[in-house]
Design an enzyme around this catalytic site. Structure first.
Site, mmCIF file in Angstrom:
data_model
loop_
_atom_site.group_PDB
_atom_site.id
_atom_site.type_symbol
_atom_site.label_atom_id
_atom_site.label_comp_id
_atom_site.label_asym_id
_atom_site.label_seq_id
_atom_site.Cartn_x
_atom_site.Cartn_y
_atom_site.Cartn_z
ATOM 1 N N LYS A 155 0.811 -0.988 0.311
ATOM 2 C CA LYS A 155 -0.015 -0.004 -0.203
ATOM 3 C C LYS A 155 0.561 1.439 0.374
ATOM 4 C CE LYS A 155 -3.618 2.984 0.296
ATOM 5 N NZ LYS A 155 -4.528 2.157 1.576
ATOM 6 N N LYS A 207 -0.705 10.874 6.846
ATOM 7 C CA LYS A 207 0.463 9.931 6.897
ATOM 8 C C LYS A 207 0.348 9.121 6.454
ATOM 9 C CE LYS A 207 -3.279 6.806 8.002
ATOM 10 N NZ LYS A 207 -2.372 5.578 7.464
#
Length: 302
Positions: free
Chosen positions: A183, A252
């Site tokens: 990811k 993030k």
């Protein structure tokens, strides 16, 4: 435990879902539409009301979800939120969990995934699959998500029919943590693409051509992509609700990329620049704004 059979929901395992936000709610709806039994919990109880009306069974806590399910999906904002639903009061670690699985769709640090999985296994015997997703809210609603998984191969195959009720693709990438690392590679591409497409769109506008026609003009060429086709029209038209994702989420992920890159001696100059641009966007537009508002950073004053 009931036999897992994606073609026959009546023979399927009972499912749970924790975290009913932008992604979790539409993903849960797809499980219900496929005929599966789903127990749900969300920190803000009001978000569970519509899904309860659609057939989901509301639970009082994560612990209660686990008592009514053998596979529990979670989709939360960050590692701290995952920690809380696993190890907090009435968390998933509190009841017996042997033979049961967590499938974590959240995007967290690979080290955090490995740490949480090991501690949960020691606490109650529950297994873990890290399975972050790509495709945004549109993909969650349409069932076209790409899911990249880390965990035991047999566990991944066990959950495959249920995941594919919510997604178009599930790829097993390796042991626990491999899904999260994959990811991060995805977010290098997506984060940089948002920044580059914002730049190209602003150039078109400032140069006096119709930026809304860029996806049409570039379709089929080397610059064509799903982000081009999806992001540019939203930037040009100022469509930011519902958001495809929040600036805070992209920050993030890009910060995590920088951390993993440092640990692995990997140069990531483009992702680092994208991270700083999103930090500027956060200061200008707010952390909860749609990530595509990065386009507004270059808007002329007036």
């Amino acid at each position: 435990m009931a036999e897992s059979d994606g073609a026959n929901p009546h023979l399927a395992e009972k499912l749970g879902y924790l975290g009913l936000g932008l992604m979790g709610a539409p993903m849960t709806r797809r499980l219900l539409a496929a005929g599966y039994e789903v127990a749900i919990w969300n920190r803000t109880a009001a978000k569970a009301a519509a899904l309860s009306e659609a057939g989901a069974k509301r639970a009082a806590s994560p612990r209660d979800v686990l008592t009514n399910a053998s596979i529990v999906f979670i989709c939360l904002t960050d590692a701290a939120a995952v920690e809380d639903v696993i190890f907090g009061p009435d968390g998933l670690a509190t009841p017996p969990g042997a033979g049961k699985l967590v499938v974590d769709f959240s995007s967290i640090h690979p080290d955090a995934a490995r740490n949480i999985a090991a501690r949960l296994k020691a606490a109650n015997g529950m297994g873990w699959i890290d399975a972050p997703v790509s495709g945004g809210t549109k993909g969650a609603e349409e069932g076209t998500l790409a899911v990249m998984a880390g965990g035991d191969a047999a566990d991944v195959e066990r959950v495959r029919p249920y995941v594919l009720a919510m997604a178009r693709r599930l790829t097993h990438m390796g042991p626990i943590g491999a899904g999260q690392t994959t990811k991060l590679c995805n977010q290098v591409i997506v984060g940089c693409a948002m920044a580059v497409l914002a730049e190209a769109t602003r150039l078109a506008v400032n140069a006096g051509i119709d930026a809304a026609r860029l996806p049409e003009a570039l379709a089929g060429g080397f610059a064509d992509s799903i982000p081009l086709q999806l992001f540019v029209p939203r930037m040009v038209q100022g469509i930011h609700s519902p958001p495809l994702g929040h600036i805070a989420t992209m920050m993030k992920d890009l910060d995590t990329i920088a951390d993993v890159a440092h640990a692995t001696s990997t140069p990531v100059p483009m992702a680092s620049l994208a991270g700083q641009l999103f930090r500027l966007a956060s200061a200008s537009r707010g952390a909860d704004a749609d990530a595509l508002e990065i386009y507004k950073l270059s808007a002329p004053k007036g």
